[in-house]
Enzyme design. Structure first.
Site, PDB file in Angstrom:
ATOM      1  N   LEU A  38       2.383 -22.910  35.026  1.00 50.90           N
ATOM      2  CA  LEU A  38       3.112 -21.882  35.779  1.00 50.90           C
ATOM      3  C   LEU A  38       3.350 -20.711  34.832  1.00 50.90           C
ATOM      4  CD1 LEU A  38       3.475 -24.465  37.468  1.00 50.90           C
ATOM      5  CD2 LEU A  38       5.775 -23.691  38.028  1.00 50.90           C
ATOM      6  N   ILE A  39       2.474 -19.727  34.905  1.00 48.04           N
ATOM      7  CA  ILE A  39       2.462 -18.656  33.912  1.00 48.04           C
ATOM      8  C   ILE A  39       3.139 -17.402  34.453  1.00 48.04           C
ATOM      9  CG2 ILE A  39       0.160 -17.831  34.605  1.00 48.04           C
ATOM     10  CD1 ILE A  39      -0.327 -17.313  31.564  1.00 48.04           C
ATOM     11  N   GLN A  50      18.016 -24.072  33.211  1.00 48.38           N
ATOM     12  CA  GLN A  50      17.351 -24.992  32.292  1.00 48.38           C
ATOM     13  C   GLN A  50      18.331 -25.938  31.600  1.00 48.38           C
ATOM     14  OE1 GLN A  50      14.773 -22.580  29.801  1.00 48.38           O
ATOM     15  NE2 GLN A  50      13.790 -21.662  31.572  1.00 48.38           N
ATOM     16  N   GLY A  74       7.213 -23.391  30.717  1.00 51.37           N
ATOM     17  CA  GLY A  74       7.687 -22.982  29.397  1.00 51.37           C
ATOM     18  C   GLY A  74       9.185 -23.139  29.234  1.00 51.37           C
ATOM     19  N   LYS A 122      13.396 -22.022  41.659  1.00 51.82           N
ATOM     20  CA  LYS A 122      12.569 -22.904  40.830  1.00 51.82           C
ATOM     21  C   LYS A 122      12.059 -24.094  41.633  1.00 51.82           C
ATOM     22  CE  LYS A 122      12.612 -20.861  36.799  1.00 51.82           C
ATOM     23  NZ  LYS A 122      13.366 -21.364  35.649  1.00 51.82           N
ATOM     24  N   CYS A 151      15.977   1.437  40.856  1.00 55.21           N
ATOM     25  CA  CYS A 151      16.681   0.196  40.564  1.00 55.21           C
ATOM     26  C   CYS A 151      17.331   0.351  39.197  1.00 55.21           C
ATOM     27  CB  CYS A 151      15.747  -1.016  40.604  1.00 55.21           C
ATOM     28  SG  CYS A 151      14.517  -1.024  39.286  1.00 55.21           S
TER      29      CYS A 151
END
EC number: 2.8.1.4
Length: 482
Positions: free
Chosen positions: A183-184, A296, A287, A265, A456
Site C-alpha cells: 500500500l504505497i 498506529q 509502512g 484505514k 485550502c
C-alpha cells in the site's frame, strides 16, 4: 570482463535442494536484469558462486552497478581470469596487476584455492607477499588492517586476479518467496517497507489509493517505478490505482470525526484485500510504525487487521522516523518522499488512539459499502513497465495567484468541520464553500462564467484538485495563496 557473484550467507546454509532452487532463481534474475546491457552476456551458476561474463567493455560500470542492486547477492568480485604455470607465475601476474596500487601502502595477501595443487593457500600468500614486498620498495607488509588487501583466487589451472570488490544488498532472490501487495503512498515509510520485502525475496506489487488529483498519482507512480527499476526489474509487477475520493467523501459525511482515521484505514485494507484476492497475492505490506500516528497504536492496528483475513506485514513496526529516513536516503527514495504532497483531507482534529470495536462498527453501519465495491471494481491496473512512458507526459500546471479580479470567486474546498472552525472571510471577493470530496460531482453546477480560485489551509489539496479539474476540461480554475 568477468564478475564472480557471491551468495548471501543465509542462502548457503539452506538444505541442498533449497539452495539449488535459490541459486537457479538468482541466476535467472541476473539474466533478466543484465540482458538489456549485453545480449551476448553469459551467466553460469556454480554451487557457491555465479559467474557473469560479458564482451562489451563499454557496459562494465553499468553491469557492475546493476549487480549491486539485485537481491540475493552478498558481494561482487570484478576479476581478471588468466592461466598460470606455477607459484612464481602467480607472483609475476600479481605484481603486474597490483604494483601501482601498492606504492606507498601497507598490504597483505589473501588466497582462496580450489583444486589439486603442489602448494597450499598459505604458501601462495607467503610467496606472493614476500615477492611484492621485495619488488615494491615503498610497500610494507601489514597483516592486520592493511591499506590494501590483495585478493587472489586459484581454481585448478586458472588464476583470478581480483580487481575490485563491491557490496550487494544481500537478502533473498526475488521469486523465492510469494507475492505481496504494498500500500504505497509515496512517503518515506511505504517506499522503505516495499524495498525491505523485495530484499527478502518477494515480488512486490503496488496499490495506491488516490484521494484526489492526478499530480499525486503521477508522483507515486514515479516512486513505484523507481523502486521496481532499481531493485526488482527482474520481474513484472502491477501498479493498481484506486480512486478513493468517493470513499473519503462518504466517510467525511457519515462517520464521527474521532473515528475517521481508523475507518479510513479499515476501508483501505478491505479494498486492498479484494485486489490481493483478485491477483492471487498472499499478503499486504504497509509502512506503519508503532505509535507514529494516532491510527498506529496496538488497539487501532488490531481493529484495522480485523476487517480482513489477508496477512498484513509491517516491516517498519519498531522503527523510528530517523531510521526510516536514513534507509530512504540509502535506497534513493528520500527526494521523492520529501517533495510528495502530504494529503491530509481525512485527518481528524481529535482522532482516537484507542478505538472501540463496537463504536467503529456502529459508525461503519452508516457507510454505503457499494461505493467501496465500485471503486475497487473500477481500479486502474497498469503494468509497471508502462509507467515510465506515461509519467513523461506533461502534467498541466495550474496558475497560482495571491490576488483576485472582478470576475474571481474564492472556492473554499476544506472539509465542513474545518470551515466551521475557521470560516474564510476575504474582503472584496465572494467566498463559496464546496468540500474537496464533492468537486468531482458538484463543480460543474457552479457558474462557469466565473474564475474559481481554489483555497485550502496548506495549498496542497487546492493544487491537486485544480489539476484534477483542469484534466476534466475546466479551464477556469486557479489556486489562491494569499
Amino acid at each position: 570482463m568477468k564478475f564472480i557473484i557471491k551468495l548471501f550467507p543465509e542462502i548457503t546454509i539452506k538444505s541442498q535442494s533449497v539452495r539449488l532452487r535459490f541459486i537457479k532463481i538468482l541466476t535467472g534474475n541476473i539474466r533478466n536484469v543484465l540482458k538489456h546491457y549485453d545480449e551476448t552476456l553469459a551467466v553460469v551458476r556454480h554451487w557457491d558462486n555465479i559467474e557473469v561474463r560479458a564482451k562489451d567493455e563499454n557496459q562494465r560500470l553499468a553491469i557492475r552497478d546493476a549487480l549491486t542492486r539485485i537481491p540475493g547477492i552478498h558481494h561482487i568480485l570484478e576479476v581478471e581470469d588468466v592461466p598460470f604455470t606455477d607459484m612464481h607465475d602467480i607472483f609475476e601476474k600479481a605484481l603486474a596487476q597490483y604494483r601501482e596500487q601498492l606504492e606507498g601502502k601497507t598490504f597483505c595477501v589473501r588466497v582462496k584455492r580450489r583444486g589439486k595443487h603442489e602448494f597450499s593457500s598459505i604458501e601462495v600468500e607467503r610467496y606472493v607477499g614476500g615477492g611484492l614486498n621485495q619488488h615494491i620498495e615503498s610497500a610494507r607488509v601489514k597483516l592486520t588492517n592493511p591499506d590494501v588487501t590483495v585478493h587472489l583466487e586459484v581454481e585448478d589451472d586458472r588464476l583470478l586476479l581480483i580487481k575490485g570488490r563491491y557490496e550487494g544488498i544481500g537478502g533473498f532472490p526475488i521469486g523465492t518467496q510469494e507475492d505481496v501487495l504494498s500500500l504505497i503512498s509515496g512517503g518515506f515509510d511505504s517506499g522503505v517497507s516495499s524495498y525491505m520485502l523485495m530484499r527478502r525475496g518477494c515480488r512486490v506489487h503496488y496499490c495506491f489509493f488516490n484521494l484526489g488529483g492526478a499530480a499525486h498519482e503521477i508522483g507515486v507512480r514515479q516512486v513505484a517505478h523507481y523502486l521496481w527499476n532499481r531493485f526488482g526489474s527482474s520481474h513484472r509487477v502491477r501498479f493498481v490505482a484506486i480512486n478513493f475520493e468517493p470513499v473519503v467523501g462518504e466517510i467525511l459525511e457519515k462517520v464521527d470525526d474521532g473515528q475517521m482515521g481508523v475507518v479510513l484505514k479499515r476501508m483501505m485494507v478491505r479494498a486492498a484485500s479484494k485486489v490481493a484476492e483478485r491477483y492471487g497475492v498472499q499478503a499486504l505490506v504497509t509502512g506503519e510504525a508503532l505509535g507514529q500516528v494516532s491510527s498506529q497504536t496496538l488497539t487501532n492496528l488490531r481493529l484495522i487487521d480485523n476487517v480482513s483475513d489477508t496477512l498484513i506485514l509491517r516491516p517498519l513496526i519498531s522503527y523510528d522516523k530517523e531510521h526510516i529516513i536514513n534507509l530512504a536516503r540509502q535506497i534513493g527514495t528520500e527526494d521523492f518522499a520529501r517533495t510528495m504532497p502530504e494529503y491530509c483531507g481525512v485527518i481528524s482534529k481529535s482522532p482516537t488512539v484507542k478505538a472501540i470495536k463496537a463504536k467503529i462498527e456502529a459508525e461503519e453501519e452508516n457507510f454505503d459499502f457499494s461505493i467501496l465495491d465500485k471503486v475497487v471494481e473500477e481500479a486502474n491496473n497498469v503494468d509497471i513497465r508502462e509507467i515510465a512512458q506515461q509519467t513523461q507526459q506533461e502534467v498541466v500546471e495550474v496558475e497560482t495567484v495571491s490576488g483576485f479580479g472582478p470576475n474571481d470567486v474564492i472556492l473554499d474546498i476544506r472539509s465542513v468541520d474545518e470551515q466551521d472552525d475557521k470560516p474564510l472571510k476575504v474582503e472584496g471577493v465572494d467566498v463559496v464553500s464546496l468540500p474537496f470530496y464533492k468537486l468531482s460531482t458538484k463543480f460543474g453546477d457552479l457558474d462557469q462564467s466565473k474564475t474559481w480560485l481554489l483555497w485550502c489551509e496548506r495549498g496542497v489539496m487546492s493544487r491537486l484538485q485544480a489539476l484534477y479539474l483542469r484534466e476534466q476540461g475546466f479551464a477556469n480554475v486557479k489556486v489562491y495563496r494569499p
